[in-house]
Design a protein around this motif. Structure first.
Motif, PDB file in Angstrom:
ATOM      1  N   GLY B 201       0.835  -1.209   0.000  1.00 36.89           N
ATOM      2  CA  GLY B 201       0.000   0.000   0.000  1.00 36.89           C
ATOM      3  C   GLY B 201       0.860   1.245   0.000  1.00 36.89           C
ATOM      4  O   GLY B 201       0.590   2.206  -0.710  1.00 36.89           O
ATOM      5  N   TYR B 202       1.928   1.221   0.811  1.00 38.70           N
ATOM      6  CA  TYR B 202       2.790   2.403   0.940  1.00 38.70           C
ATOM      7  C   TYR B 202       3.564   2.658  -0.354  1.00 38.70           C
ATOM      8  O   TYR B 202       3.660   3.797  -0.814  1.00 38.70           O
ATOM      9  N   VAL B 203       4.093   1.573  -0.943  1.00 36.31           N
ATOM     10  CA  VAL B 203       4.915   1.731  -2.153  1.00 36.31           C
ATOM     11  C   VAL B 203       4.053   2.215  -3.335  1.00 36.31           C
ATOM     12  O   VAL B 203       4.442   3.129  -4.063  1.00 36.31           O
ATOM     13  N   LEU B 204       2.879   1.609  -3.484  1.00 33.63           N
ATOM     14  CA  LEU B 204       2.040   1.995  -4.629  1.00 33.63           C
ATOM     15  C   LEU B 204       1.385   3.356  -4.425  1.00 33.63           C
ATOM     16  O   LEU B 204       1.085   4.060  -5.383  1.00 33.63           O
ATOM     17  N   GLY B 205       1.146   3.717  -3.144  1.00 31.84           N
ATOM     18  CA  GLY B 205       0.572   5.032  -2.847  1.00 31.84           C
ATOM     19  C   GLY B 205      -0.846   5.173  -3.349  1.00 31.84           C
ATOM     20  O   GLY B 205      -1.525   4.185  -3.653  1.00 31.84           O
ATOM     21  N   LYS B 206      -1.266   6.452  -3.441  1.00 30.29           N
ATOM     22  CA  LYS B 206      -2.662   6.714  -3.792  1.00 30.29           C
ATOM     23  C   LYS B 206      -2.852   6.872  -5.298  1.00 30.29           C
ATOM     24  O   LYS B 206      -3.950   7.040  -5.777  1.00 30.29           O
ATOM     25  N   ARG B 207      -1.712   6.816  -6.019  1.00 35.19           N
ATOM     26  CA  ARG B 207      -1.803   7.211  -7.436  1.00 35.19           C
ATOM     27  C   ARG B 207      -2.447   6.157  -8.316  1.00 35.19           C
ATOM     28  O   ARG B 207      -2.989   6.428  -9.357  1.00 35.19           O
ATOM     29  N   THR B 208      -2.350   4.899  -7.869  1.00 38.23           N
ATOM     30  CA  THR B 208      -2.737   3.821  -8.759  1.00 38.23           C
ATOM     31  C   THR B 208      -4.155   3.324  -8.485  1.00 38.23           C
ATOM     32  O   THR B 208      -4.427   2.811  -7.415  1.00 38.23           O
ATOM     33  N   GLY B 209      -5.036   3.488  -9.425  1.00 38.09           N
ATOM     34  CA  GLY B 209      -6.357   2.884  -9.371  1.00 38.09           C
ATOM     35  C   GLY B 209      -7.375   3.675  -8.586  1.00 38.09           C
ATOM     36  O   GLY B 209      -7.089   4.707  -7.991  1.00 38.09           O
ATOM     37  N   LEU B 210      -8.607   3.152  -8.601  1.00 31.69           N
ATOM     38  CA  LEU B 210      -9.729   3.815  -7.941  1.00 31.69           C
ATOM     39  C   LEU B 210      -9.749   3.474  -6.463  1.00 31.69           C
ATOM     40  O   LEU B 210      -9.434   2.344  -6.080  1.00 31.69           O
ATOM     41  N   PRO B 211     -10.121   4.448  -5.634  1.00 32.58           N
ATOM     42  CA  PRO B 211     -10.218   4.137  -4.202  1.00 32.58           C
ATOM     43  C   PRO B 211     -11.312   3.081  -3.963  1.00 32.58           C
ATOM     44  O   PRO B 211     -12.365   3.119  -4.597  1.00 32.58           O
ATOM     45  N   LEU B 212     -11.019   2.167  -3.053  1.00 33.13           N
ATOM     46  CA  LEU B 212     -11.986   1.103  -2.762  1.00 33.13           C
ATOM     47  C   LEU B 212     -13.169   1.667  -1.986  1.00 33.13           C
ATOM     48  O   LEU B 212     -14.331   1.483  -2.367  1.00 33.13           O
ATOM     49  N   LEU B 213     -12.867   2.349  -0.884  1.00 32.71           N
ATOM     50  CA  LEU B 213     -13.903   3.000  -0.070  1.00 32.71           C
ATOM     51  C   LEU B 213     -13.430   4.433   0.183  1.00 32.71           C
ATOM     52  O   LEU B 213     -12.805   4.709   1.198  1.00 32.71           O
ATOM     53  N   PRO B 214     -13.705   5.348  -0.773  1.00 26.96           N
ATOM     54  CA  PRO B 214     -13.093   6.683  -0.711  1.00 26.96           C
ATOM     55  C   PRO B 214     -13.408   7.463   0.562  1.00 26.96           C
ATOM     56  O   PRO B 214     -12.588   8.243   1.028  1.00 26.96           O
ATOM     57  N   GLN B 215     -14.606   7.267   1.112  1.00 30.13           N
ATOM     58  CA  GLN B 215     -14.954   8.015   2.323  1.00 30.13           C
ATOM     59  C   GLN B 215     -14.206   7.482   3.543  1.00 30.13           C
ATOM     60  O   GLN B 215     -13.929   8.204   4.485  1.00 30.13           O
ATOM     61  N   THR B 216     -13.916   6.173   3.510  1.00 31.53           N
ATOM     62  CA  THR B 216     -13.280   5.541   4.663  1.00 31.53           C
ATOM     63  C   THR B 216     -11.778   5.722   4.627  1.00 31.53           C
ATOM     64  O   THR B 216     -11.167   6.126   5.612  1.00 31.53           O
ATOM     65  N   ASN B 217     -11.178   5.395   3.479  1.00 35.75           N
ATOM     66  CA  ASN B 217      -9.732   5.529   3.338  1.00 35.75           C
ATOM     67  C   ASN B 217      -9.404   5.771   1.869  1.00 35.75           C
ATOM     68  O   ASN B 217      -9.304   4.828   1.084  1.00 35.75           O
ATOM     69  N   PRO B 218      -9.251   7.055   1.491  1.00 36.91           N
ATOM     70  CA  PRO B 218      -9.011   7.371   0.077  1.00 36.91           C
ATOM     71  C   PRO B 218      -7.687   6.795  -0.434  1.00 36.91           C
ATOM     72  O   PRO B 218      -7.497   6.642  -1.636  1.00 36.91           O
ATOM     73  N   GLY B 219      -6.780   6.445   0.470  1.00 37.30           N
ATOM     74  CA  GLY B 219      -5.470   5.921   0.063  1.00 37.30           C
ATOM     75  C   GLY B 219      -5.512   4.456  -0.331  1.00 37.30           C
ATOM     76  O   GLY B 219      -4.572   3.948  -0.947  1.00 37.30           O
ATOM     77  N   LYS B 220      -6.566   3.763   0.005  1.00 41.73           N
ATOM     78  CA  LYS B 220      -6.614   2.321  -0.295  1.00 41.73           C
ATOM     79  C   LYS B 220      -7.342   2.118  -1.630  1.00 41.73           C
ATOM     80  O   LYS B 220      -8.570   2.204  -1.698  1.00 41.73           O
ATOM     81  N   THR B 221      -6.580   1.872  -2.667  1.00 43.73           N
ATOM     82  CA  THR B 221      -7.177   1.712  -3.991  1.00 43.73           C
ATOM     83  C   THR B 221      -7.376   0.225  -4.308  1.00 43.73           C
ATOM     84  O   THR B 221      -6.787  -0.642  -3.654  1.00 43.73           O
ATOM     85  N   VAL B 222      -8.190  -0.023  -5.320  1.00 40.66           N
ATOM     86  CA  VAL B 222      -8.453  -1.410  -5.745  1.00 40.66           C
ATOM     87  C   VAL B 222      -7.133  -2.068  -6.167  1.00 40.66           C
ATOM     88  O   VAL B 222      -6.871  -3.233  -5.826  1.00 40.66           O
ATOM     89  N   THR B 223      -6.285  -1.315  -6.857  1.00 43.29           N
ATOM     90  CA  THR B 223      -4.981  -1.858  -7.288  1.00 43.29           C
ATOM     91  C   THR B 223      -4.138  -2.257  -6.090  1.00 43.29           C
ATOM     92  O   THR B 223      -3.512  -3.320  -6.087  1.00 43.29           O
ATOM     93  N   ASN B 224      -4.126  -1.383  -5.062  1.00 41.90           N
ATOM     94  CA  ASN B 224      -3.364  -1.696  -3.845  1.00 41.90           C
ATOM     95  C   ASN B 224      -3.844  -2.993  -3.224  1.00 41.90           C
ATOM     96  O   ASN B 224      -3.043  -3.834  -2.813  1.00 41.90           O
ATOM     97  N   VAL B 225      -5.152  -3.110  -3.143  1.00 37.64           N
ATOM     98  CA  VAL B 225      -5.742  -4.278  -2.477  1.00 37.64           C
ATOM     99  C   VAL B 225      -5.389  -5.550  -3.253  1.00 37.64           C
ATOM    100  O   VAL B 225      -4.959  -6.551  -2.661  1.00 37.64           O
TER     101      VAL B 225
END
Lengths: 247, 332
Positions: B201-225
Motif C-alpha cells: 500500500g505504501y509503495v504503490l501510494g494513492k496514485r494507482t487505481g480507484l479508491p476502494l472505499l473513498p470516504q473511509t480511506n481514500p489511500g486504499k485503492t483497488v490496485t493496492n488491495v
C-alpha cells in the motif's frame, strides 16, 4: 435519551512531554492510580508530621466547579490545601502551578502532572488566552482549581497583594470561590530551605463567594482580587480574640 | 519440548528455517534500507520530503523491529506478555480517541479482562481464555450500572465491549498462538505477511487505481488491495510450506486460502480502524511511533488476522496439540 458524545482526550496527539504541560491534559487510569497513592501519602504525612488541623470543612462544596484560593508562602501550600478535599474528586482538582518552576524540567514536569495533577501558569507569558482556556475548562468539564492569587511565594510570610488575573477567570461566573488561610506552612518549609521541618499546620476554610454580578472588565477583575484578598486576610484574624491568626 | 523450555528458553530460537530466514531478511532489509533510500534520492526517484519521511520510518523500525523480534526469540512467555502489553496499549489509544477513558470503571474492567486473558494464555488454559470474553462483557455491563446513569448506557458499554473484543479477545488470539511449540515461525509469518499488505500500500501510494472505499480511506485503492492480495498470499504460500510441513495445512489449497484470509483480514483491519478514525474526526490514534502515528495505526491489521489465523490453524491441525495445559493452575 443519549448523552454520550465522542470526545477524544484533550491532549490527544501530543507527545508525553508536551501533554504534561498542556492545559487540556486529561487523566487516564495510571494517572488516577498515581493521584490516589500520592494524595493518600500526602494526607498521612501532613497529619502525622505536621498535625494538620482543618477548620471550616463544611464550607467545601461537594461537587465541582469551585476554586480554592489562599495565601502562598511555601511549596507545601498546594499539598495542604488539597488535603481536606474528597479523594473522589482527586482527578478533578488541578493546582495551578508556576510553569517556570514545575514544567521546565521533564522529570519535575512528569511529577507535577502525574502526581500533583498540576496545570501550568506561565507567569511571564500568561495572556488572556490561557486564562480563557482555564475558565472554559473550569466551567464546562467541570473541575476545581487551587490558586494562589499572589502570583508567587511570599519570602517573608506576609501576604502579597492579589493579582487581578484571577478576576478574568471568575468575574461574571457563578463558580464558588472558597477563600482559605494557611497557617504554619511558612515555618514548616521556608523559601530558603530544602526540606520541611516539624511544625503544626492549620487551614481555615471560609464561606464560598461568587462573582456572578461582577462585570467582566478590568475594574471587575480588580474588584474580584480585592474582595478575595480581604476574605483571605480576614480568615487570618482569630474570630474570638481578634488577634492576628498569623502570629 | 517441555512447557518451561517453550516459555522461557531462547536456546532453540533459530531451530526452524522460517524463523532464521525471516529474522535475517528483516535485519538485512534494515541494514540495506538507508542505502536504498539514498540511492533513490540520488537518482531523483523520490522527493526530498519522501526521503525525510522514509528516514524517520527507518529509524522507527530500527527500534520497533528488535522490540517485536526479541520477545518472540526469547520464549513464549515473553511473546505472550509482550502481546498482552500491546493489547493494553492499543486499548489505551482507543479509549483516549473515543473518550471512553473517562469512564474509569469500564476501563478498569477492560484492563482487568486483558490482564486475565494474558494470564489464561500464559497458563495455556484455553477454556478460561474463551470464558473470559463473555464474563468480562457481563462485568462491563454490570460496572456501568453502578454509576446509576442510564443516559448513554448503551453507548458506553458498547464502546467498552468493542474495545475488549478487539484488543483483549482479538489480539489475545495472537498470544495464544505462542502455546504451539511451532509458534516462532507461525507468529513471524503472520506479522511479516500482514506487513507485506502495508508495504505494498505504501509503495504503490494513492496514485494507482480507484479508491476502494473513498470516504473511509481514500489511500486504499483497488490496485493496492489486489497487489497486496497477490504478494501476501504468495508470501504465505512460500513460508507456510515450511511452517506447516507434515500437516494437512501443507497443501497449496490450504495455504492459498490462508494467504487470502491473512491479506483480506489485514485490509479489513486497516479499513475498520480508518472508519473509527473518520468517525471520531482524528488523523492518527496517537503519536507513539514517529512517522507512523499510534500503535493502533501500525498494528490495526493484526487485530482481525489474529483470530482468523488462530481458528483456521486450530480447526485443521490444532494449536498447541500435546502441550501441557493449565501450566500454573493445575495441582498435578
Amino acid at each position: 435519551m443519549d448523552d454520550w458524545k465522542y470526545k477524544p482526550a484533550g491532549d490527544l496527539g501530543l507527545p508525553h512531554h508536551e501533554a504534561f504541560k498542556s492545559l487540556k491534559r486529561e487523566n487516564g487510569l495510571i494517572a488516577t492510580a498515581l493521584h490516589w497513592i500520592w494524595w493518600s501519602f500526602v494526607r498521612a504525612y501532613l497529619n502525622l508530621w505536621h498535625s494538620l488541623k482543618v477548620e471550616g470543612r463544611e464550607n467545601l462544596p461537594n461537587d465541582p466547579p469551585f476554586v480554592l484560593v489562599a495565601n502562598h508562602c511555601s511549596h507545601l501550600d498546594a499539598l495542604v490545601l488539597s488535603a481536606p478535599l474528597d479523594l473522589r474528586l482527586r482527578d478533578q482538582i488541578f493546582p495551578i502551578a508556576a510553569g517556570d518552576v514545575f514544567f521546565t524540567n521533564p522529570a519535575i514536569s512528569a511529577f507535577a502532572a502525574m502526581m500533583l495533577n498540576a496545570l501550568p501558569m506561565w507567569r511571564k507569558r500568561c495572556g488572556p488566552h490561557a486564562l480563557a482556556e482555564l475558565k472554559q475548562r473550569l466551567i464546562e468539564e467541570p473541575c476545581c482549581y487551587i490558586l494562589f492569587p499572589e502570583g508567587q511565594r511570599s519570602r517573608t510570610g506576609e501576604m502579597l497583594p492579589f493579582k487581578a488575573g484571577l478576576g478574568m477567570m471568575l468575574a461574571g461566573t457563578s463558580v464558588p470561590v472558597i477563600p482559605c488561610y494557611l497557617k504554619g506552612c511558612f515555618e514548616a518549609l521556608r523559601p530558603e530551605t530544602r526540606w520541611p521541618v516539624r511544625h503544626s499546620i492549620q487551614i481555615r476554610i471560609g464561606k464560598p463567594i461568587t462573582f456572578e454580578s461582577v462585570p467582566n472588565t478590568r475594574s471587575g477583575w480588580e474588584q474580584v482580587a480585592t474582595d478575595l484578598q480581604a476574605a483571605v486576610k480576614g480568615l487570618g484574624y482569630d474570630r474570638v480574640t481578634s488577634a492576628n491568626w498569623q502570629t | 519440548m517441555s512447557a518451561s523450555e517453550r516459555l522461557f528458553s531462547p536456546m532453540r530460537a533459530f531451530e526452524h528455517p522460517v524463523t532464521y530466514t525471516v529474522t535475517i531478511a528483516v535485519a538485512a532489509s534494515l541494514v540495506l534500507a538507508p542505502l536504498v533510500i539514498q540511492g533513490l534520492a540520488k537518482v531523483g526517484r523520490i522527493t526530498d520530503a519522501r526521503r525525510r519521511q522514509l528516514w524517520v520510518r527507518w529509524q522507527t523500525w530500527m527500534v520497533m523491529a528488535p522490540l517485536v523480534f526479541a520477545p518472540i526469540l526469547l520464549g513464549a512467555a515473553w511473546t505472550i506478555a509482550g502481546i498482552g502489553l500491546l493489547s493494553l496499549l492499543c486499548y489505551r489509544e482507543y479509549a483516549r480517541a473515543t473518550g471512553l477513558f473517562r469512564e474509569k470503571a469500564i476501563s478498569l474492567t477492560i484492563v482487568l479482562g486483558i490482564t486475565l486473558i494474558t494470564f489464561a494464555t500464559l497458563d495455556n488454559w484455553y477454556r478460561l481464555f474463551m470464558a473470559l470474553t463473555p464474563l468480562t462483557i457481563v462485568l462491563i455491563l454490570t460496572v456501568a450500572l453502578l454509576a446509576d446513569r442510564p443516559q448513554g448506557y448503551i453507548q458506553r458499554t458498547a464502546l467498552g465491549v468493542l474495545g475488549f473484543v478487539l484488543f483483549g479477545h482479538g489480539l489475545g488470539h495472537l498470544g495464544h498462538l505462542a502455546n504451539d511449540p511451532n509458534y516462532r515461525p507461525l507468529i513471524l509469518m503472520v506479522l511479516v505477511s500482514s506487513e507485506m499488505n502495508n508495504i505494498v500500500g505504501y509503495v504503490l501510494g494513492k496514485r494507482t487505481g480507484l479508491p476502494l472505499l473513498p470516504q473511509t480511506n481514500p489511500g486504499k485503492t483497488v490496485t493496492n488491495v489486489i497487489s497486496g492480495l497477490i504478494l501476501t498470499t504468495g508470501l504465505v504460500m512460500i513460508l507456510g510450506q515450511s511452517v506447516f510441513r507434515g500437516t494437512v495445512l501443507e497443501s497449496w489449497q490450504h495455504l492459498l486460502v490462508l494467504g487470502v484470509l491473512i491479506s483480506v483480514g489485514g485490509q479489513l483491519g486497516d479499513l475498520m480502524f480508518s472508519s473509527i478514525k473518520r468517525d471520531l474526526g482524528i488523523k492518527d490514534f496517537d503519536v507513539t511511533i514517529p512517522g507512523h502515528g499510534g500503535l493502533l495505526d501500525r498494528f490495526d491489521s493484526i487485530v482481525p488476522i489474529s483470530a482468523i489465523v488462530f481458528h483456521y490453524v486450530n480447526y485443521f491441525v490444532g494449536v498447541g496439540v500435546g502441550e501441557s495445559v493449565r501450566i500454573w493452575t493445575s495441582r498435578g
